[in-house]
Each structure stands twice: as C-alpha cells, then as structure tokens.
Design a protein around this motif. Sequence first.
Motif, mmCIF file in Angstrom:
data_model
loop_
_atom_site.group_PDB
_atom_site.id
_atom_site.type_symbol
_atom_site.label_atom_id
_atom_site.label_comp_id
_atom_site.label_asym_id
_atom_site.label_seq_id
_atom_site.Cartn_x
_atom_site.Cartn_y
_atom_site.Cartn_z
ATOM 1 N N LYS A 56 101.906 60.235 53.862
ATOM 2 C CA LYS A 56 100.617 60.516 53.254
ATOM 3 C C LYS A 56 99.673 61.782 53.624
ATOM 4 O O LYS A 56 99.197 62.715 53.154
ATOM 5 C CB LYS A 56 99.612 59.274 53.128
ATOM 6 C CG LYS A 56 98.379 59.370 52.525
ATOM 7 C CD LYS A 56 97.242 57.990 52.519
ATOM 8 C CE LYS A 56 96.158 58.140 51.852
ATOM 9 N NZ LYS A 56 95.628 56.788 51.794
ATOM 10 N N GLU A 57 99.634 61.662 55.127
ATOM 11 C CA GLU A 57 99.013 62.803 55.651
ATOM 12 C C GLU A 57 99.886 64.361 55.321
ATOM 13 O O GLU A 57 99.189 65.181 55.157
ATOM 14 C CB GLU A 57 99.141 62.715 57.175
ATOM 15 C CG GLU A 57 98.481 63.725 57.989
ATOM 16 C CD GLU A 57 98.394 63.822 59.362
ATOM 17 O OE1 GLU A 57 98.467 64.653 60.147
ATOM 18 O OE2 GLU A 57 98.395 62.679 60.271
ATOM 19 N N MET A 58 101.224 64.182 55.543
ATOM 20 C CA MET A 58 101.912 65.447 55.104
ATOM 21 C C MET A 58 101.598 65.651 53.569
ATOM 22 O O MET A 58 101.333 66.981 53.371
ATOM 23 C CB MET A 58 103.331 65.222 55.118
ATOM 24 C CG MET A 58 104.202 66.457 54.951
ATOM 25 S SD MET A 58 106.007 65.944 54.898
ATOM 26 C CE MET A 58 106.126 65.134 53.266
ATOM 27 N N GLU A 59 101.799 64.880 52.692
ATOM 28 C CA GLU A 59 101.315 65.205 51.199
ATOM 29 C C GLU A 59 100.062 65.697 50.965
ATOM 30 O O GLU A 59 99.815 66.717 50.330
ATOM 31 C CB GLU A 59 101.744 64.176 50.413
ATOM 32 C CG GLU A 59 103.318 63.633 50.417
ATOM 33 C CD GLU A 59 103.289 62.248 49.576
ATOM 34 O OE1 GLU A 59 102.402 61.441 49.327
ATOM 35 O OE2 GLU A 59 104.545 61.918 49.264
ATOM 36 N N LYS A 60 99.065 65.078 51.860
ATOM 37 C CA LYS A 60 97.674 65.675 51.612
ATOM 38 C C LYS A 60 97.597 66.924 52.267
ATOM 39 O O LYS A 60 96.772 67.894 51.638
ATOM 40 C CB LYS A 60 96.750 64.807 52.239
ATOM 41 C CG LYS A 60 95.472 65.245 52.693
ATOM 42 C CD LYS A 60 94.607 64.143 53.306
ATOM 43 C CE LYS A 60 92.998 64.583 53.517
ATOM 44 N NZ LYS A 60 92.310 63.852 54.443
#
Length: 92
Positions: A56-60
């Motif tokens: 999620k952090e990477m995609e954000k």
Amino acid sequence: MEIVTISAAIQEKRKIEFFQTIEPLKSLVKNYCQKLEIEVSPENNLQINISFESKKEMEKNFNNNEFNILKGTVRSLCDNVTIMINDVIEQK
C-alpha cells in the motif's frame, strides 16, 4: 516489505548532470520510503534499492512527483534501465 530495484548504466557524457540532479533529489525521495540506497560502480553502473514497508505504501508513493522525477532522471540520463518490483520487471 516491498523492494524496488532500479538498475542502469549512466551515460558517460551525462554523468555530471546525473549526479547534479540525483544528489538533491535523494533527500526528497527518502521522505517517502523506508530505505533508499544508491550505488554507482567505477564503470558507471547504477543500482538503486528502495524499500517500502508495505504494498500500500509503495503504491501510494512510488508514482508521486519525487519518484517520477527520479525515474525520469534515470531514464533520460542512463541506458539499459530496468525497474524491478520484488524481483519482477515492471512493465512501462
């Protein structure tokens, strides 16, 4: 944990431009990931390792302005650019 690896060969004639761009950009990019490591070999081979706490952090963050500038810098000043996410090549 998500790991992004960017590898490339810095164009000899663009080496100074690459370092002038990447140095101030490092501190900005570090704000959006858990860990950032940039290594350049004497042969001008570049490896950037970026760690994110979660998918999620990477995609954000991986497509925010700072990372887009980083990727654009590498793509425009280097040859043979490969971006891998968890050892899988990212499709452009």
